[in-house]
Design an enzyme around this catalytic site. Structure first.
Site, PDB file in Angstrom:
ATOM      1  CG  ASP A   1      51.029 -51.225  59.666  1.00 45.78           C
ATOM      2  OD1 ASP A   1      50.311 -51.889  60.425  1.00 45.78           O
ATOM      3  OD2 ASP A   1      50.662 -50.885  58.503  1.00 45.78           O
TER       4      ASP A   1
ATOM      5  CG  LEU B   1      26.395 -47.087  31.657  1.00 42.67           C
ATOM      6  CD1 LEU B   1      26.750 -48.228  32.595  1.00 42.67           C
ATOM      7  CD2 LEU B   1      26.901 -47.360  30.249  1.00 42.67           C
TER       8      LEU B   1
ATOM      9  CE  LYS C   1      24.808 -49.409  36.421  1.00 39.31           C
ATOM     10  NZ  LYS C   1      24.675 -48.823  37.786  1.00 39.31           N
TER      11      LYS C   1
HETATM   12  N1  3B8 Z   1      29.429 -49.198  37.823  1.00 33.46           N
HETATM   13  C1  3B8 Z   1      30.194 -49.916  37.002  1.00 33.46           C
HETATM   14  O1  3B8 Z   1      30.699 -50.965  37.380  1.00 33.46           O
HETATM   15  C2  3B8 Z   1      30.419 -49.430  35.610  1.00 33.46           C
HETATM   16  C3  3B8 Z   1      29.916 -48.181  35.231  1.00 33.46           C
HETATM   17  C4  3B8 Z   1      30.130 -47.720  33.921  1.00 33.46           C
HETATM   18  C5  3B8 Z   1      29.628 -46.436  33.469  1.00 33.46           C
HETATM   19  O2  3B8 Z   1      28.977 -45.684  34.237  1.00 33.46           O
HETATM   20  C6  3B8 Z   1      29.896 -46.063  32.091  1.00 33.46           C
HETATM   21  C7  3B8 Z   1      29.417 -44.853  31.574  1.00 33.46           C
HETATM   22  C8  3B8 Z   1      29.693 -44.561  30.242  1.00 33.46           C
HETATM   23  F1  3B8 Z   1      29.236 -43.424  29.727  1.00 33.46           F
HETATM   24  C9  3B8 Z   1      30.442 -45.413  29.434  1.00 33.46           C
HETATM   25  C10 3B8 Z   1      30.915 -46.613  29.961  1.00 33.46           C
HETATM   26  C11 3B8 Z   1      30.635 -46.935  31.270  1.00 33.46           C
HETATM   27  O3  3B8 Z   1      31.110 -48.121  31.757  1.00 33.46           O
HETATM   28  C12 3B8 Z   1      30.866 -48.522  33.028  1.00 33.46           C
HETATM   29  N2  3B8 Z   1      31.368 -49.725  33.400  1.00 33.46           N
HETATM   30  C13 3B8 Z   1      31.155 -50.196  34.652  1.00 33.46           C
HETATM   31  N3  3B8 Z   1      31.685 -51.422  34.991  1.00 33.46           N
END
Ligand code: 3B8
Length: 326
Positions: free
Chosen positions: A38, A84, A114
């Site tokens: 900071d 996806l 995800k």
């Molecule tokens: N939310 C996620 O953690 C996550 C989301 C996507 C995507 O939405 C996604 C969409 C595509 F068309 C292609 C790869 C992708 O890979 C991704 N990989 C991830 N780890």
């Protein structure tokens, strides 16, 4: 301090703040106490106040957020941001694998958590962060560059002077979400239902100072122009992004076959509650870019990836004494 000394000191401070910020927010291994970070930030802000022309596009003082925007500009994604296709059970995963093997033969996969946040695209020119946007309808998104600059784990300058476009998920860690709702409850404001809504709401604010106050984070999970950079597989792309200074989720695993994928899915279905951020499933991607090219895409989704969604549990979460059934 004269202008020349100020210029030298400002460059020094930027280096220090980039390094300390990277250690703290990307490696989660700070080497100096917050107070030191900071103090240096205050010193750089004072120099930029006195000599505005010394403020560079990658200055860490932008983490604090600039003036509010009138509106969000539109951004066209040169490489569309697709969504996806979903899988809801082991059978769907085996069907996916069978189709892949029928079309391109044996295929290795990369499994990733995800992250349940907001998909964003971030563009760099010669190593400098220049623009960030939401997915929008996949072709046109909103320019949220100023808000994304406030995410401490987003590098304002890469370790190499490369031009690229990366894709990732901006999210709000569980602890930040709970604290934010406590503050809103104390102020009698409406609560956010979940961290995903809180992250989306924070990034759709026209005032970047709001985003800066929300302790958002970002995992990068893809390169839109990987082949241009001579990279041959998704796992290589993720390692490259990590080496450039991006925060890439460490829980990824390269799987030789669908049985290993299913083991990964089951493992993380169990371990999910221990994570400091919310995930709503596992993303499975064919690792080889050559095989991805062969498989191609449908109108809205890549045919070389699938999102396994965890079943929505009837979880009763007591948020500060409020019963919330999710
Ligand atoms: N939310 C996620 O953690 C996550 C989301 C996507 C995507 O939405 C996604 C969409 C595509 F068309 C292609 C790869 C992708 O890979 C991704 N990989 C991830 N780890």
């Amino acid at each position: 301090m004269d202008r020349q000394q100020a210029e030298r000191r400002a460059a020094e401070l930027r280096e220090l703040l980039h390094r300390y910020g990277y250690e703290y927010y990307v490696l989660d291994r700070p080497s100096v106490p917050d107070a030191e970070y900071d103090r240096l930030m205050q010193e750089l802000m004072a120099i930029e106040e006195q000599y505005p022309e010394l403020k560079t596009s990658d200055s860490p003082t932008q983490r604090i957020g600039g003036p509010p925007l009138e509106a969000f500009r539109k951004v066209t994604h040169v490489v569309p941001m697709m969504s996806l296709a979903n899988a809801f059970g082991e059978g769907d995963l085996r069907d996916f694998d069978r189709r892949i093997r029928q079309e391109v033969g044996e295929a290795a996969y990369v499994c990733e958590l995800k992250i349940d946040g907001l998909a964003v695209s971030v563009r760099y020119e010669d190593g400098y962060f220049v623009q960030g946007a939401t997915r929008g309808d996949g072709t046109t998104g909103e320019d949220i560059t100023e808000n994304l600059k406030t995410i401490r784990s987003l590098p304002l300058r890469l370790k190499e002077p490369v031009s690229l476009e990366a894709r990732g998920e901006a999210f709000m860690p569980k602890a930040s979400f709970l604290r934010l709702n406590e503050e809103r409850k104390a102020r009698g404001e409406e609560l956010f239902a979940n961290p995903r809504n809180a992250a989306a709401g924070s990034l759709r604010q026209l005032d970047p100072k709001v985003a800066a106050s929300r302790q958002l984070d970002l995992f990068v999970y893809g390169l839109a122009n990987a082949e241009e950079l001579g990279i041959e597989s998704h796992s290589e792309a993720l390692d490259y992004l990590q080496a450039l200074g991006f925060k890439v989720n460490p829980e990824r695993r390269r799987c030789a076959n669908i049985d290993e994928v299913i083991a990964f899915v089951n493992e993380w279905h169990e371990k999910r509650p221990q994570l400091p951020y919310e995930i709503d499933g596992i993303v499975i991607k064919v690792d080889s870019f050559a095989q991805q090219r062969e498989l191609g895409t449908t109108a809205k989704s890549p045919r070389w990836a699938i999102a396994y969604k965890f079943p929505a549990e009837e979880v009763v979460t007591t948020l500060i004494g409020i019963e919330v059934n999710v």
